[in-house]
Scaffold this motif. Structure first.
Motif, PDB file in Angstrom:
ATOM      1  N   VAL A 106      37.463  32.708  38.605  1.00 29.50           N
ATOM      2  CA  VAL A 106      38.825  32.177  38.511  1.00 29.50           C
ATOM      3  C   VAL A 106      39.284  31.818  39.919  1.00 29.50           C
ATOM      4  O   VAL A 106      39.233  32.645  40.831  1.00 29.50           O
ATOM      5  CB  VAL A 106      39.778  33.226  37.890  1.00 29.50           C
ATOM      6  N   ALA A 128      48.505  32.233  36.160  1.00 32.38           N
ATOM      7  CA  ALA A 128      47.286  33.029  36.406  1.00 32.38           C
ATOM      8  C   ALA A 128      47.116  34.146  35.369  1.00 32.38           C
ATOM      9  O   ALA A 128      46.001  34.384  34.891  1.00 32.38           O
ATOM     10  CB  ALA A 128      47.321  33.616  37.810  1.00 32.38           C
ATOM     11  N   THR A 132      43.987  33.972  32.766  1.00 32.09           N
ATOM     12  CA  THR A 132      42.954  35.014  32.929  1.00 32.09           C
ATOM     13  C   THR A 132      42.866  35.857  31.658  1.00 32.09           C
ATOM     14  O   THR A 132      41.771  36.197  31.204  1.00 32.09           O
ATOM     15  CB  THR A 132      43.250  35.890  34.165  1.00 32.09           C
ATOM     16  N   ILE A 140      35.734  39.317  36.012  1.00 35.44           N
ATOM     17  CA  ILE A 140      36.458  38.216  36.656  1.00 35.44           C
ATOM     18  C   ILE A 140      36.230  38.282  38.164  1.00 35.44           C
ATOM     19  O   ILE A 140      36.522  39.309  38.787  1.00 35.44           O
ATOM     20  CB  ILE A 140      37.988  38.328  36.398  1.00 35.44           C
ATOM     21  N   PHE A 142      37.950  36.778  41.142  1.00 38.04           N
ATOM     22  CA  PHE A 142      39.204  36.066  41.412  1.00 38.04           C
ATOM     23  C   PHE A 142      39.221  35.688  42.889  1.00 38.04           C
ATOM     24  O   PHE A 142      39.275  36.548  43.764  1.00 38.04           O
ATOM     25  CB  PHE A 142      40.403  36.968  41.076  1.00 38.04           C
ATOM     26  N   GLY A 149      45.253  38.314  42.826  1.00 36.08           N
ATOM     27  CA  GLY A 149      44.241  38.850  41.910  1.00 36.08           C
ATOM     28  C   GLY A 149      44.602  40.256  41.445  1.00 36.08           C
ATOM     29  O   GLY A 149      44.475  40.583  40.254  1.00 36.08           O
ATOM     30  N   VAL A 152      47.384  40.037  38.922  1.00 36.71           N
ATOM     31  CA  VAL A 152      46.863  39.603  37.616  1.00 36.71           C
ATOM     32  C   VAL A 152      46.155  40.782  36.940  1.00 36.71           C
ATOM     33  O   VAL A 152      46.346  41.043  35.750  1.00 36.71           O
ATOM     34  CB  VAL A 152      45.918  38.391  37.780  1.00 36.71           C
ATOM     35  N   ARG A 153      45.364  41.506  37.712  1.00 38.62           N
ATOM     36  CA  ARG A 153      44.632  42.661  37.143  1.00 38.62           C
ATOM     37  C   ARG A 153      45.596  43.664  36.505  1.00 38.62           C
ATOM     38  O   ARG A 153      45.342  44.211  35.435  1.00 38.62           O
ATOM     39  CB  ARG A 153      43.820  43.350  38.255  1.00 38.62           C
ATOM     40  N   LYS A 159      39.666  44.169  31.811  1.00 40.11           N
ATOM     41  CA  LYS A 159      38.681  43.341  32.518  1.00 40.11           C
ATOM     42  C   LYS A 159      38.407  43.970  33.891  1.00 40.11           C
ATOM     43  O   LYS A 159      39.289  44.597  34.471  1.00 40.11           O
ATOM     44  CB  LYS A 159      39.224  41.918  32.710  1.00 40.11           C
ATOM     45  N   PHE A 161      37.658  43.334  37.816  1.00 41.10           N
ATOM     46  CA  PHE A 161      37.934  42.266  38.792  1.00 41.10           C
ATOM     47  C   PHE A 161      37.103  42.440  40.062  1.00 41.10           C
ATOM     48  O   PHE A 161      36.931  43.553  40.563  1.00 41.10           O
ATOM     49  CB  PHE A 161      39.427  42.264  39.175  1.00 41.10           C
TER      50      PHE A 161
END
Ligand code: 13P
Ligand code: SF4
Length: 298
Positions: A106, A128, A132, A140, A142, A149, A152-153, A159, A161
């Motif tokens: 990503v 994002a 994602t 991922i 990122f 990142g 987003v996590r 997921k 990262f």
């Protein structure tokens, strides 16, 4: 008046002027469209004008060219670049693809065309999380912004990262103690933060979002005072939309965005200087993740 001259040249060249919220107020004032990275990418992809003058940093002009390759894209300051756009290495991406199964790469739109060309999907700060979360892959990578990142996590559980260790030198400079000091002076102020800031700043924020989302939040909020943890260029739009409200900016300026002036806008229209030139192969490869972003963000 320079504004009139720009208008004349804009008509002569059948041009549209796009500006990011971080450029100087005088430049925002003369643009046809002002917005965050996602909005400007959508405008650039759709315009039928033959020339796009992109008042922003290089990756923005590159994305416009890639999404709308038959247009001429001009950067008023061709050396206005985002340092973070280069903070990942193609070899590292390839090596992780070898090592980790079920991996999606990503790519934050703040990245060079070369980096985009080896990624699966692009994102901006405003889409994002949504994009994602929609990816089927469990792993991922990122790139390049580790702060975004991590944000987003925190919103996309389940997921794993991986990061390339990049950061925005402007937003990452801000520390939680700077915000706390400002909060002592203005205890009623809400803290509005861009996700490129450090996790310690995000943790003490009332709202986290892209530049456009921060502006919208401030406009709709019942609050009267706000501590602004993003580049102070947004003050221009905030001044137009939130006349009664007070903003305390605590983030430094992005000196690359601030390179662009009305004079440089006029100059690129007059001379054609600053044209974004990319090979067809590179554009074709980098278009795939950008178009996937536009589809998944809908
Ligand atoms: P957005 O306007 O998409 O929030 O991006 C911020 C930024 O740093 C652009 O360089
Ligand atoms: Fe790049 Fe940061 Fe400037 Fe945005 S504010 S263009 S991420 S250096």
């Amino acid at each position: 008046m320079i504004t009139e001259e720009i208008l004349q040249w804009k008509e002569k060249e059948n041009a549209v002027i796009l500006a990011h919220y971080y450029v100087d107020a005088q430049v925002q004032a003369l643009a046809d469209y002002v917005g965050d990275s996602y909005y400007l990418a959508k405008v650039a992809a759709k315009t039928d004008k033959s020339t796009i003058v992109f008042c922003g940093v290089r990756f923005m002009g590159e994305s416009a060219k890639i999404l709308n390759p038959n247009r001429r894209v001009l950067l008023p300051e061709s050396d206005a670049d985002c340092p973070m756009a280069h903070m990942a290495r193609e070899e590292e991406i390839a090596a992780l693809r070898e090592r980790v199964d079920d991996l999606a790469v990503v790519c934050y739109i703040n990245s060079s065309a070369k980096l985009k060309s080896v990624c699966d999907v692009c994102v901006t700060s405003s889409n994002a999380v949504k994009i994602t979360a929609s990816l089927p892959q469990k792993n991922i990578l990122f790139i390049p912004d580790e702060n975004l990142g991590n944000f987003v996590r925190s919103k996309v559980p389940g997921k794993k990262f991986y990061y390339s260790g990049g950061y925005c030198p402007v937003h990452a400079m801000l520390l939680a103690r700077d915000v706390e000091n400002e909060k002592l002076a203005h205890p009623a102020a809400k803290v509005l933060t861009h996700p490129e800031c450090r996790g310690e700043v995000l943790a003490i924020s009332d709202f986290i979002g892209s530049t456009a989302e921060i502006i919208d939040y401030a406009q709709k909020s019942g609050g009267k005072e706000f501590i602004l943890c993003t580049e102070p260029g947004v003050l221009y739009e905030l001044g137009l939309r939130c006349k009664e409200k007070i903003f305390y900016p605590v983030t430094p300026c992005c000196m690359d965005m601030k390179k662009i002036t009305p004079e440089s806008v006029l100059n690129c229209l007059r001379t054609g200087d600053g044209e974004v030139i990319l090979s067809k192969e590179l554009m074709d490869a980098a278009r795939k993740p950008l178009q996937r972003m536009l589809e998944l963000a809908k």
